[in-house]
Design a protein around this motif. Structure first.
Motif, PDB file in Angstrom:
ATOM      1  N   PHE A 247      75.466  64.296  53.682  1.00  0.00           N
ATOM      2  CA  PHE A 247      74.141  63.821  53.263  1.00  0.00           C
ATOM      3  C   PHE A 247      73.516  62.888  54.293  1.00  0.00           C
ATOM      4  O   PHE A 247      72.503  62.250  54.032  1.00  0.00           O
ATOM      5  N   ALA A 248      74.163  62.800  55.453  1.00  0.00           N
ATOM      6  CA  ALA A 248      73.596  61.991  56.545  1.00  0.00           C
ATOM      7  C   ALA A 248      72.442  62.776  57.162  1.00  0.00           C
ATOM      8  O   ALA A 248      72.405  64.004  57.094  1.00  0.00           O
ATOM      9  N   THR A 249      71.515  62.055  57.737  1.00  0.00           N
ATOM     10  CA  THR A 249      70.305  62.737  58.212  1.00  0.00           C
ATOM     11  C   THR A 249      70.276  62.954  59.724  1.00  0.00           C
ATOM     12  O   THR A 249      69.452  63.708  60.215  1.00  0.00           O
ATOM     13  N   ASP A 250      71.152  62.286  60.471  1.00  0.00           N
ATOM     14  CA  ASP A 250      71.101  62.440  61.930  1.00  0.00           C
ATOM     15  C   ASP A 250      72.190  63.401  62.414  1.00  0.00           C
ATOM     16  O   ASP A 250      73.104  63.752  61.659  1.00  0.00           O
ATOM     17  N   THR A 251      72.094  63.799  63.676  1.00  0.00           N
ATOM     18  CA  THR A 251      73.046  64.782  64.216  1.00  0.00           C
ATOM     19  C   THR A 251      74.472  64.246  64.257  1.00  0.00           C
ATOM     20  O   THR A 251      75.427  65.005  64.242  1.00  0.00           O
ATOM     21  N   TYR A 252      74.624  62.927  64.341  1.00  0.00           N
ATOM     22  CA  TYR A 252      75.982  62.349  64.388  1.00  0.00           C
ATOM     23  C   TYR A 252      76.556  62.150  62.991  1.00  0.00           C
ATOM     24  O   TYR A 252      77.661  61.669  62.838  1.00  0.00           O
ATOM     25  N   ARG A 253      75.788  62.484  61.985  1.00  0.00           N
ATOM     26  CA  ARG A 253      76.190  62.346  60.576  1.00  0.00           C
ATOM     27  C   ARG A 253      76.615  60.907  60.274  1.00  0.00           C
ATOM     28  O   ARG A 253      77.655  60.643  59.671  1.00  0.00           O
ATOM     29  N   THR A 254      75.809  59.972  60.735  1.00  0.00           N
ATOM     30  CA  THR A 254      76.106  58.549  60.576  1.00  0.00           C
ATOM     31  C   THR A 254      75.945  58.108  59.123  1.00  0.00           C
ATOM     32  O   THR A 254      74.926  58.400  58.484  1.00  0.00           O
ATOM     33  N   ILE A 255      76.945  57.399  58.634  1.00  0.00           N
ATOM     34  CA  ILE A 255      76.817  56.878  57.272  1.00  0.00           C
ATOM     35  C   ILE A 255      76.942  55.352  57.221  1.00  0.00           C
ATOM     36  O   ILE A 255      76.921  54.757  56.155  1.00  0.00           O
ATOM     37  N   ASP A 256      77.073  54.726  58.389  1.00  0.00           N
ATOM     38  CA  ASP A 256      77.161  53.261  58.398  1.00  0.00           C
ATOM     39  C   ASP A 256      76.260  52.701  59.492  1.00  0.00           C
ATOM     40  O   ASP A 256      75.826  53.415  60.384  1.00  0.00           O
ATOM     41  N   ASP A 257      75.992  51.414  59.403  1.00  0.00           N
ATOM     42  CA  ASP A 257      75.097  50.775  60.374  1.00  0.00           C
ATOM     43  C   ASP A 257      75.386  49.279  60.392  1.00  0.00           C
ATOM     44  O   ASP A 257      76.112  48.770  59.530  1.00  0.00           O
TER      45      ASP A 257
END
Ligand code: ADE
Length: 225
Positions: free
Chosen positions: A21-31
């Motif tokens: 459900f991540a929106t970027d190509t790296y499938r980032t879920i944290d920040d």
């Protein structure tokens, strides 16, 4: 227990991967946390989207977190009555607080220690909740006498042989006298709880103890009825 519950069609367990459900190509879920500080924070969007992909009108949405209310047998009993549970397992330093504020109905901790993630906590919660569902455990009495179900630890149990290297099983258990065995178990449960977990003997249990004495526990006088 999780396999049994699924095989008996008592429960269906679906795993949802937040990265899907991540929106970027790296499938980032944290920040990084706003305002600075060590550790990463789980982004709200993948969590909201993941929950929304499985949420129903009857869903009870739980966030596993060390800040939640303490999980115990009463909470397991409460959750076993729910029709649909969604368990959110946090990772890293924590989750964006908008998840707590706007998505979850309940926040649960399995104890005062910090795990790297909520997955192990979710397993603990599932294991203890699923076995309480009608039909999950074949011997219903076995669940009813479990430690904590009456607010007490369970009595000690023995199996054959009655004499093992000279260590004998308490006489009453092989007497065949069901009422006496029942009373002995009640008495032992109380004794054990007093010795090992006196903190459990809160008002609810004290009431049971008083009732037990009134109806004539082993040392009490049996009331004629
Ligand atoms: N996640 C990290 N620590 C936890 C705990 N103690 N209980 C539930 N979820 C957690």
């Amino acid at each position: 227990m999780m396999r049994i519950a699924q095989e008996k069609n008592l429960a269906e367990i679906v795993l949802v991967n937040l990265r899907d459900f991540a929106t970027d190509t790296y499938r980032t879920i944290d920040d990084y946390p706003f305002g600075g500080g060590a550790g990463m924070i789980m982004k709200p969007e993948p969590i909201f989207k993941a929950v929304e992909s499985v949420r129903q009108d009857n869903s009870h949405v739980i966030l596993l977190s060390p800040q939640g209310r303490q999980f115990n047998q009463d909470v397991a009993n409460e959750l076993a009555k729910k029709e649909h549970l969604i368990l959110i397992c946090g990772r890293y330093k924590g989750v964006d607080n908008r998840v707590n504020e706007h998505l979850v109905n309940d926040e649960i901790s399995i104890g005062d220690y910090v795990l790297s993630g909520g997955e192990a906590a979710a397993l603990v919660l599932l294991e203890s909740t699923l076995r309480l569902m009608e039909g999950a455990v074949t011997d219903k009495e076995s669940v009813e006498t479990d430690s904590f179900m009456q607010g007490l630890l369970d009595a000690p149990y023995y199996t054959r042989p009655a004499d093992f290297r000279g260590y004998k099983v308490p006489e009453v258990l092989i007497s065949g006298h069901h009422q006496k065995v029942k009373e002995w178990r009640q008495e032992q449960a109380l004794k054990l709880t007093k010795e090992k977990r006196p903190d459990l003997l809160k008002s609810k249990v004290k009431m049971k103890e008083i009732k037990f004495k009134e109806c004539g526990g082993r040392n009490g006088k049996r009331k004629k009825s």
